[in-house]
Design a protein around this motif. Sequence first.
Motif, PDB file in Angstrom:
ATOM      1  N   ASP A  67      -9.031 -10.952  15.454  1.00  0.00           N
ATOM      2  CA  ASP A  67      -9.620 -12.204  15.919  1.00  0.00           C
ATOM      3  C   ASP A  67      -9.267 -13.154  14.552  1.00  0.00           C
ATOM      4  N   VAL A  68      -9.404 -12.776  13.280  1.00  0.00           N
ATOM      5  CA  VAL A  68      -9.516 -13.706  12.129  1.00  0.00           C
ATOM      6  C   VAL A  68      -8.382 -12.782  11.072  1.00  0.00           C
ATOM      7  N   ASN A  69      -8.057 -13.412  10.255  1.00  0.00           N
ATOM      8  CA  ASN A  69      -7.274 -12.621   9.163  1.00  0.00           C
ATOM      9  C   ASN A  69      -8.035 -11.991   8.314  1.00  0.00           C
ATOM     10  N   LYS A  70      -7.767 -10.493   8.398  1.00  0.00           N
ATOM     11  CA  LYS A  70      -8.684  -9.814   7.513  1.00  0.00           C
ATOM     12  C   LYS A  70      -8.018  -9.234   6.262  1.00  0.00           C
ATOM     13  N   GLY A  71      -6.557  -9.337   6.114  1.00  0.00           N
ATOM     14  CA  GLY A  71      -5.827  -8.922   4.985  1.00  0.00           C
ATOM     15  C   GLY A  71      -4.933  -7.691   5.454  1.00  0.00           C
ATOM     16  N   LYS A  72      -3.947  -7.434   4.746  1.00  0.00           N
ATOM     17  CA  LYS A  72      -2.950  -6.548   4.984  1.00  0.00           C
ATOM     18  C   LYS A  72      -3.391  -5.058   5.183  1.00  0.00           C
ATOM     19  N   GLY A  73      -4.435  -4.826   4.455  1.00  0.00           N
ATOM     20  CA  GLY A  73      -4.979  -3.423   4.134  1.00  0.00           C
ATOM     21  C   GLY A  73      -5.748  -3.413   5.474  1.00  0.00           C
ATOM     22  N   ALA A  74      -6.539  -4.105   6.103  1.00  0.00           N
ATOM     23  CA  ALA A  74      -7.321  -3.976   7.198  1.00  0.00           C
ATOM     24  C   ALA A  74      -6.184  -3.979   8.328  1.00  0.00           C
ATOM     25  N   ALA A  75      -5.036  -4.661   8.488  1.00  0.00           N
ATOM     26  CA  ALA A  75      -4.098  -4.400   9.448  1.00  0.00           C
ATOM     27  C   ALA A  75      -3.916  -3.136   9.511  1.00  0.00           C
ATOM     28  N   LEU A  76      -3.183  -2.689   8.334  1.00  0.00           N
ATOM     29  CA  LEU A  76      -2.879  -1.222   8.433  1.00  0.00           C
ATOM     30  C   LEU A  76      -3.651  -0.156   8.822  1.00  0.00           C
ATOM     31  N   LYS A  77      -4.799  -0.292   8.484  1.00  0.00           N
ATOM     32  CA  LYS A  77      -6.035   0.609   8.842  1.00  0.00           C
ATOM     33  C   LYS A  77      -6.284   0.619  10.264  1.00  0.00           C
ATOM     34  N   THR A  78      -6.140  -0.700  10.939  1.00  0.00           N
ATOM     35  CA  THR A  78      -6.432  -0.761  12.286  1.00  0.00           C
ATOM     36  C   THR A  78      -5.205   0.147  13.008  1.00  0.00           C
ATOM     37  N   GLY A  79      -3.907  -0.044  12.342  1.00  0.00           N
ATOM     38  CA  GLY A  79      -2.710   0.584  13.066  1.00  0.00           C
ATOM     39  C   GLY A  79      -2.893   2.003  12.941  1.00  0.00           C
ATOM     40  N   PHE A  80      -3.416   2.569  11.717  1.00  0.00           N
ATOM     41  CA  PHE A  80      -3.595   3.901  11.585  1.00  0.00           C
ATOM     42  C   PHE A  80      -4.421   4.449  12.508  1.00  0.00           C
ATOM     43  N   LYS A 166      -5.372   9.979   9.091  1.00  0.00           N
ATOM     44  CA  LYS A 166      -6.862  10.104   9.078  1.00  0.00           C
ATOM     45  C   LYS A 166      -7.449   9.514   7.567  1.00  0.00           C
ATOM     46  N   ARG A 167      -7.059  10.409   6.759  1.00  0.00           N
ATOM     47  CA  ARG A 167      -7.540  10.181   5.167  1.00  0.00           C
ATOM     48  C   ARG A 167      -7.315   8.926   4.571  1.00  0.00           C
ATOM     49  N   ILE A 168      -6.025   8.444   4.968  1.00  0.00           N
ATOM     50  CA  ILE A 168      -5.649   7.382   4.326  1.00  0.00           C
ATOM     51  C   ILE A 168      -6.354   5.972   5.099  1.00  0.00           C
ATOM     52  N   SER A 169      -6.603   6.279   6.311  1.00  0.00           N
ATOM     53  CA  SER A 169      -7.325   5.328   7.265  1.00  0.00           C
ATOM     54  C   SER A 169      -8.577   4.911   6.772  1.00  0.00           C
ATOM     55  N   GLN A 170      -9.306   5.948   5.951  1.00  0.00           N
ATOM     56  CA  GLN A 170     -10.625   5.784   5.378  1.00  0.00           C
ATOM     57  C   GLN A 170     -10.474   5.251   4.063  1.00  0.00           C
ATOM     58  N   ILE A 171      -9.551   4.996   3.339  1.00  0.00           N
ATOM     59  CA  ILE A 171      -9.527   4.646   1.880  1.00  0.00           C
ATOM     60  C   ILE A 171     -10.135   3.134   1.716  1.00  0.00           C
ATOM     61  N   PRO A 172     -10.740   2.601   0.734  1.00  0.00           N
ATOM     62  CA  PRO A 172     -11.520   1.324   1.051  1.00  0.00           C
ATOM     63  C   PRO A 172     -10.402   0.294   0.541  1.00  0.00           C
ATOM     64  N   GLY A 173     -10.494  -0.969   0.860  1.00  0.00           N
ATOM     65  CA  GLY A 173      -9.747  -1.994   0.747  1.00  0.00           C
ATOM     66  C   GLY A 173      -9.346  -2.760   1.892  1.00  0.00           C
ATOM     67  N   GLU A 179      -2.727  -1.049  -0.470  1.00  0.00           N
ATOM     68  CA  GLU A 179      -1.769  -0.199  -0.654  1.00  0.00           C
ATOM     69  C   GLU A 179      -1.612   0.476  -1.961  1.00  0.00           C
ATOM     70  N   MET A 180      -2.189   0.029  -3.053  1.00  0.00           N
ATOM     71  CA  MET A 180      -2.333   0.486  -4.300  1.00  0.00           C
ATOM     72  C   MET A 180      -3.184   1.446  -4.475  1.00  0.00           C
ATOM     73  N   ALA A 181      -4.498   1.417  -3.547  1.00  0.00           N
ATOM     74  CA  ALA A 181      -5.502   2.527  -3.275  1.00  0.00           C
ATOM     75  C   ALA A 181      -4.742   3.669  -2.706  1.00  0.00           C
ATOM     76  N   MET A 182      -3.907   3.550  -1.746  1.00  0.00           N
ATOM     77  CA  MET A 182      -3.132   4.686  -1.179  1.00  0.00           C
ATOM     78  C   MET A 182      -2.668   5.270  -2.016  1.00  0.00           C
ATOM     79  N   LEU A 183      -1.795   4.689  -2.872  1.00  0.00           N
ATOM     80  CA  LEU A 183      -0.765   5.446  -3.908  1.00  0.00           C
ATOM     81  C   LEU A 183      -1.691   6.219  -4.792  1.00  0.00           C
ATOM     82  N   ALA A 184      -2.826   5.555  -5.240  1.00  0.00           N
ATOM     83  CA  ALA A 184      -3.735   6.240  -6.174  1.00  0.00           C
ATOM     84  C   ALA A 184      -4.390   7.492  -5.476  1.00  0.00           C
ATOM     85  N   ASP A 185      -4.555   7.554  -4.191  1.00  0.00           N
ATOM     86  CA  ASP A 185      -4.984   8.612  -3.587  1.00  0.00           C
ATOM     87  C   ASP A 185      -4.075   9.699  -3.674  1.00  0.00           C
TER      88      ASP A 185
END
Length: 363
Positions: A67-80, A166-173, A179-185
């Motif tokens: 409904d509102v802009n949440k950020g690219k990370g939030a959009a990716l997690k919604t998709g995952f 599933k693991r990546i969808s639970q990373i904070p951000g 996306e950087m946190a995804m790489l760090a994980d």
Amino acid sequence: MNDSSRAKIRNAVVLIPAYNPADELVLLVRELKNSFKRIVVVDDGSQIGLENFDKVVALGAELLRHDVNKGKGAALKTGFQYIGEEDVVTADADGQHTPNDIAAIADRLALGCKGLVVGQRAFDGKVPFRSRFGNFWTRWFFFLMTGVFVRDTQTGLRGIPAGLVKRISQIPGQRYEYEMAMLADSKNHEEKPCAVPIKTVYIADNKSSHFNPLLDTIRIYRSLLQFCISSVLSFLIDNTVFAFVVWVLADEGMTRKAYTLYALVASRLISSNFNYLYNRFVVFKGRRKGGGVHRSYFDYWALVIVIAAASYIFTQGISALADIRSVAITPVKILVDVILFVSSYWFQKRFVFSKRITEKGSL
């Protein structure tokens, strides 16, 4: 996309986060629809370009909306979370990722890769300076913080195997830092990231990017920035105490070796306890489970002793060679500690405050 690529239907799901999309999104989905069985587009609270979402749905894409802009990370997690445990290829909506490169990432996943598949640009041709410099800078800081070397840390073209979704969808951000946190994980994955060469494409000098050079850079480097703040405060405490103790003891007739040692021990005891508490609860966000002394405290002090010993040896050695005495030794110690700073951060990140250790709680 060539005919051979069109003939092959890939099982991986293409996930495209989009905010205020232009015609490039429609062109990309049109090119991909005959090569992938599913394409999922996430509208991250767009205000303009809404007609393009209707067009991609007409082409067969599945549409999710914020409904509102949440950020690219939030959009990716919604998709995952919507896709579930299937191989996923993430791609940008602005045309920077070619259909052939998206297909190449999917093909690498299909070979059974258990780690992230990362698109790797060559950065040849006309590349905006901020993109070239930013990637170079981030590459080495990322290696410093994680011990994992990824040549292209900033591309959004990545493949996530089903077992990691599933693991990546639970990373904070929520934004670009995700996306950087995804790489760090990835340092905790069964396999390290593998790179697939892709084209370097920038449209109109990357003006369509929603990346905020200031705010998003701060989010990406937050951990390192906090560590630097901690280190600066500890530095001020450490060297103030060191200079004061040297000033007091030098007038007591002690040898240079003795008062340097006493001053270093006193300053390190005070500054290191402050540094530990700040790093544990602010920088690396370690959490205690139960009472008692946290295991990381002992690990931290083992590192402190090693670093302090190195600091004393080099400070005393250099000041003796240059015949530097009393409070004038302080700048020598500062120079030595600056050199030791990098190794201290790396060891704390990798060993003292790593998740595998802090999750074990107290002793």
